[in-house]
Design an enzyme around this catalytic site. Structure first.
Site, PDB file in Angstrom:
ATOM      1  N   SER A  20       0.646  -1.243   0.268  1.00  0.00           N
ATOM      2  CA  SER A  20      -0.009   0.010   0.045  1.00  0.00           C
ATOM      3  C   SER A  20       0.728   1.255   0.115  1.00  0.00           C
ATOM      4  O   SER A  20       1.969   1.479   0.670  1.00  0.00           O
ATOM      5  CB  SER A  20      -0.939  -0.004   1.280  1.00  0.00           C
ATOM      6  OG  SER A  20      -1.397   1.316   1.391  1.00  0.00           O
ATOM      7  N   LYS A  71     -13.823  -4.756   3.514  1.00  0.00           N
ATOM      8  CA  LYS A  71     -14.826  -3.491   3.352  1.00  0.00           C
ATOM      9  C   LYS A  71     -16.217  -3.685   3.786  1.00  0.00           C
ATOM     10  O   LYS A  71     -17.028  -2.820   3.970  1.00  0.00           O
ATOM     11  CB  LYS A  71     -14.529  -2.912   1.876  1.00  0.00           C
ATOM     12  CG  LYS A  71     -13.181  -2.405   1.773  1.00  0.00           C
ATOM     13  CD  LYS A  71     -13.318  -1.346   0.168  1.00  0.00           C
ATOM     14  CE  LYS A  71     -11.807  -0.823   0.079  1.00  0.00           C
ATOM     15  NZ  LYS A  71     -12.001   0.122  -1.203  1.00  0.00           N
ATOM     16  N   ASN A  92     -14.826   2.148   3.836  1.00  0.00           N
ATOM     17  CA  ASN A  92     -13.387   2.388   3.527  1.00  0.00           C
ATOM     18  C   ASN A  92     -12.520   3.090   4.623  1.00  0.00           C
ATOM     19  O   ASN A  92     -11.472   3.066   4.681  1.00  0.00           O
ATOM     20  CB  ASN A  92     -12.876   2.589   2.141  1.00  0.00           C
ATOM     21  CG  ASN A  92     -13.027   4.045   2.069  1.00  0.00           C
ATOM     22  OD1 ASN A  92     -13.597   4.933   2.604  1.00  0.00           O
ATOM     23  ND2 ASN A  92     -12.064   4.821   1.251  1.00  0.00           N
ATOM     24  N   ASP A 107     -14.266   6.222  -1.366  1.00  0.00           N
ATOM     25  CA  ASP A 107     -13.784   5.708  -2.748  1.00  0.00           C
ATOM     26  C   ASP A 107     -14.589   6.378  -4.007  1.00  0.00           C
ATOM     27  O   ASP A 107     -13.777   6.908  -4.641  1.00  0.00           O
ATOM     28  CB  ASP A 107     -14.044   4.420  -2.875  1.00  0.00           C
ATOM     29  CG  ASP A 107     -13.184   3.506  -2.028  1.00  0.00           C
ATOM     30  OD1 ASP A 107     -12.122   3.826  -1.590  1.00  0.00           O
ATOM     31  OD2 ASP A 107     -13.442   2.415  -1.528  1.00  0.00           O
ATOM     32  N   ALA A 136     -15.513  -2.000  -6.502  1.00  0.00           N
ATOM     33  CA  ALA A 136     -14.802  -0.907  -6.878  1.00  0.00           C
ATOM     34  C   ALA A 136     -16.000  -0.386  -7.732  1.00  0.00           C
ATOM     35  O   ALA A 136     -16.174   1.146  -7.642  1.00  0.00           O
ATOM     36  CB  ALA A 136     -13.437  -0.959  -7.565  1.00  0.00           C
ATOM     37  N   ARG A 157     -18.726  -9.224 -17.162  1.00  0.00           N
ATOM     38  CA  ARG A 157     -18.725 -10.443 -17.761  1.00  0.00           C
ATOM     39  C   ARG A 157     -19.895 -11.223 -17.084  1.00  0.00           C
ATOM     40  O   ARG A 157     -20.691 -12.316 -18.019  1.00  0.00           O
ATOM     41  CB  ARG A 157     -17.260 -11.248 -17.087  1.00  0.00           C
ATOM     42  CG  ARG A 157     -16.941 -12.676 -17.560  1.00  0.00           C
ATOM     43  CD  ARG A 157     -15.832 -13.047 -17.057  1.00  0.00           C
ATOM     44  NE  ARG A 157     -15.708 -13.026 -15.434  1.00  0.00           N
ATOM     45  CZ  ARG A 157     -14.529 -13.354 -14.844  1.00  0.00           C
ATOM     46  NH1 ARG A 157     -13.622 -13.843 -15.537  1.00  0.00           N
ATOM     47  NH2 ARG A 157     -14.639 -13.366 -13.567  1.00  0.00           N
ATOM     48  N   ARG A 161     -24.676 -10.048 -12.101  1.00  0.00           N
ATOM     49  CA  ARG A 161     -24.256  -9.073 -11.254  1.00  0.00           C
ATOM     50  C   ARG A 161     -24.188  -7.714 -11.557  1.00  0.00           C
ATOM     51  O   ARG A 161     -24.522  -6.899 -10.469  1.00  0.00           O
ATOM     52  CB  ARG A 161     -22.774  -9.645 -10.941  1.00  0.00           C
ATOM     53  CG  ARG A 161     -22.020  -9.218  -9.926  1.00  0.00           C
ATOM     54  CD  ARG A 161     -20.604  -9.977  -9.371  1.00  0.00           C
ATOM     55  NE  ARG A 161     -19.899  -9.502  -8.515  1.00  0.00           N
ATOM     56  CZ  ARG A 161     -18.876  -9.411  -8.253  1.00  0.00           C
ATOM     57  NH1 ARG A 161     -18.035  -9.810  -9.286  1.00  0.00           N
ATOM     58  NH2 ARG A 161     -18.257  -9.115  -7.204  1.00  0.00           N
ATOM     59  N   LEU A 220      -9.085   1.871 -12.870  1.00  0.00           N
ATOM     60  CA  LEU A 220      -9.076   2.141 -11.311  1.00  0.00           C
ATOM     61  C   LEU A 220      -7.756   1.740 -10.822  1.00  0.00           C
ATOM     62  O   LEU A 220      -7.319   2.211  -9.675  1.00  0.00           O
ATOM     63  CB  LEU A 220      -9.974   1.518 -10.636  1.00  0.00           C
ATOM     64  CG  LEU A 220     -11.628   2.105 -11.163  1.00  0.00           C
ATOM     65  CD1 LEU A 220     -12.731   1.566 -10.051  1.00  0.00           C
ATOM     66  CD2 LEU A 220     -11.623   3.725 -11.058  1.00  0.00           C
TER      67      LEU A 220
HETATM   68  P1  ATR Z   1     -13.298  -5.366  -6.962  1.00  0.00           P
HETATM   69  O1  ATR Z   1     -13.846  -4.926  -5.431  1.00  0.00           O
HETATM   70  O2  ATR Z   1     -11.654  -4.778  -7.001  1.00  0.00           O
HETATM   71  O3  ATR Z   1     -14.097  -4.508  -7.950  1.00  0.00           O
HETATM   72  P2  ATR Z   1     -14.300  -7.895  -7.255  1.00  0.00           P
HETATM   73  O4  ATR Z   1     -15.467  -7.472  -6.488  1.00  0.00           O
HETATM   74  O5  ATR Z   1     -13.871  -9.092  -7.160  1.00  0.00           O
HETATM   75  O6  ATR Z   1     -13.134  -6.743  -7.074  1.00  0.00           O
HETATM   76  O7  ATR Z   1     -14.654  -7.728  -8.828  1.00  0.00           O
HETATM   77  C1  ATR Z   1     -13.934  -7.885  -9.916  1.00  0.00           C
HETATM   78  C2  ATR Z   1     -14.798  -7.459 -11.230  1.00  0.00           C
HETATM   79  O8  ATR Z   1     -13.595  -7.926 -12.197  1.00  0.00           O
HETATM   80  C3  ATR Z   1     -15.854  -7.993 -11.605  1.00  0.00           C
HETATM   81  O9  ATR Z   1     -16.830  -7.289 -12.318  1.00  0.00           O
HETATM   82  C4  ATR Z   1     -15.405  -9.478 -12.375  1.00  0.00           C
HETATM   83  O10 ATR Z   1     -16.497  -9.827 -13.178  1.00  0.00           O
HETATM   84  P3  ATR Z   1     -17.469 -11.027 -12.644  1.00  0.00           P
HETATM   85  O11 ATR Z   1     -18.449 -10.364 -11.903  1.00  0.00           O
HETATM   86  O12 ATR Z   1     -18.166 -11.583 -13.982  1.00  0.00           O
HETATM   87  O13 ATR Z   1     -16.684 -11.990 -11.873  1.00  0.00           O
HETATM   88  C5  ATR Z   1     -14.432  -8.703 -13.144  1.00  0.00           C
HETATM   89  N1  ATR Z   1     -13.474  -9.615 -13.791  1.00  0.00           N
HETATM   90  C6  ATR Z   1     -12.464 -10.269 -13.057  1.00  0.00           C
HETATM   91  N2  ATR Z   1     -11.661 -10.869 -14.242  1.00  0.00           N
HETATM   92  C7  ATR Z   1     -12.100 -10.628 -15.174  1.00  0.00           C
HETATM   93  C8  ATR Z   1     -11.795 -11.266 -16.695  1.00  0.00           C
HETATM   94  N3  ATR Z   1     -10.889 -11.910 -16.817  1.00  0.00           N
HETATM   95  N4  ATR Z   1     -12.484 -10.692 -17.705  1.00  0.00           N
HETATM   96  C9  ATR Z   1     -13.327  -9.725 -17.511  1.00  0.00           C
HETATM   97  N5  ATR Z   1     -13.950  -9.359 -16.225  1.00  0.00           N
HETATM   98  C10 ATR Z   1     -13.479  -9.717 -15.073  1.00  0.00           C
END
Ligand code: ATR
Length: 274
Positions: A20, A71, A92, A107, A136, A157, A161, A220
């Site tokens: 960090s 969080k 946060n 955030d 995020a 993806r 969600r 981000l």
């Molecule tokens: P954060 O708190 O950092 O946003 P998270 O809550 O784990 O982390 O969310 C990760 C995000 O990255 C999600 O939108 C995830 O998509 P899914 O909801 O389908 O899992 C996305 N993500 C992770 N790996 C990915 C990939 N290889 N291609 C596209 N989206 C991806």
């Protein structure tokens, strides 16, 4: 920095925390203002969160930043939560006031401050496209609603969600699949890459063969440029990474604890940018 018998502590609690930038950033600000505070980072596992907070309360800590993966779970340990953080389901920043722990989330505002710093442009009426629907993305989406963009697309993806996120946070967000990115890339669009694909050096979307020049690509994460930002810049887009969000969410947290919003130049300088 002189640590003495009256020095009070501010903490970063998460797992992991060793990479960090926050201790450097916060301590530079405290030192500048001559506050007798020190910011420290501690790796804490979820099972120890309650015990840790109880101990810090006893020690009269100023507050804490909470990072991944705590969080959401931190909420159950707090006495009060601001309406914004409650709606988001994520905190946060924790302030310790008269024995009570109050949860905030800075955030999303941090992202808006970074936008204002980089571009200072009105977002009202613009098309905003969020890539991702994780924690995020939720924070940025919630903050963006206050700026009244014309459209906010949430492409993920897992489309369900994205649908759930819009349902939870309200607003006129439009859920969709990442494959819609190319068709949504119009002049003036603001695209914010929030997926963790960027951190792994992957590109989560396919760029169309010809892109408008005047769009803005945001990411981000910070540090090494991600494939998304590199591709965006290659099309002529203006770009912004996540360093500003890191800096300004810290500034807003400092304001929660001290009532003073630190000068941005001070924080940019602490991050080696001036
Ligand atoms: P954060 O708190 O950092 O946003 P998270 O809550 O784990 O982390 O969310 C990760 C995000 O990255 C999600 O939108 C995830 O998509 P899914 O909801 O389908 O899992 C996305 N993500 C992770 N790996 C990915 C990939 N290889 N291609 C596209 N989206 C991806």
């Amino acid at each position: 920095m002189l640590i003495g018998a009256r020095t009070r502590t501010v903490w970063l609690l998460g797992a992991p925390v060793v990479h960090s930038h926050s201790p450097r950033l916060h301590n530079a600000v405290y030192q500048h203002y001559g506050w007798d505070w020190v910011y420290l980072a501690a790796e804490v596992q979820q099972a120890d969160l309650g015990l840790t907070l109880a101990g810090l309360k006893r020690l009269g800590f100023v507050g804490a930043n909470i990072t991944v993966p705590h969080k959401q779970v931190i909420l159950e340990h707090l006495d009060e939560i601001t309406p914004g953080a409650l709606a988001l389901g994520a905190v946060n920043t924790v302030a310790h006031r008269e024995g009570r722990l109050i949860g905030h989330n800075t955030d999303g505002q941090g992202w808006l401050d970074s936008w204002d710093h980089h571009f200072g442009e009105n977002l009202e009426g613009r098309r905003v496209v969020l890539l991702g629907a994780g924690g995020a993305a939720r924070a940025v989406y919630q903050a963006l609603l206050a700026r009244r963009p014309g459209e906010i697309w949430v492409l993920n993806r897992t489309v369900e969600r994205a649908e759930q996120m819009v349902k939870d946070l309200g607003g006129a967000g439009r859920p969709g699949a990442l494959q819609s990115f190319a068709s949504l890339l119009v002049p003036g669009a603001v695209v914010i890459q929030t997926t963790s694909a960027g951190l792994r050096g992957e590109l989560p979307v396919e760029f169309p063969p010809s892109c408008p020049v005047d769009w803005v690509g945001c990411e981000l994460s910070y540090g090494k440029p991600t494939p998304f930002l590199t591709e965006a810049a290659a099309t002529g887009a203006r770009t912004m990474d996540g360093l500003g969000m890191l800096i300004y969410q810290a500034g807003r947290a400092i304001e929660v604890w001290s009532g003073i919003r630190p000068e941005p130049e001070l924080m940019w300088k602490a991050e080696g940018q001036s």
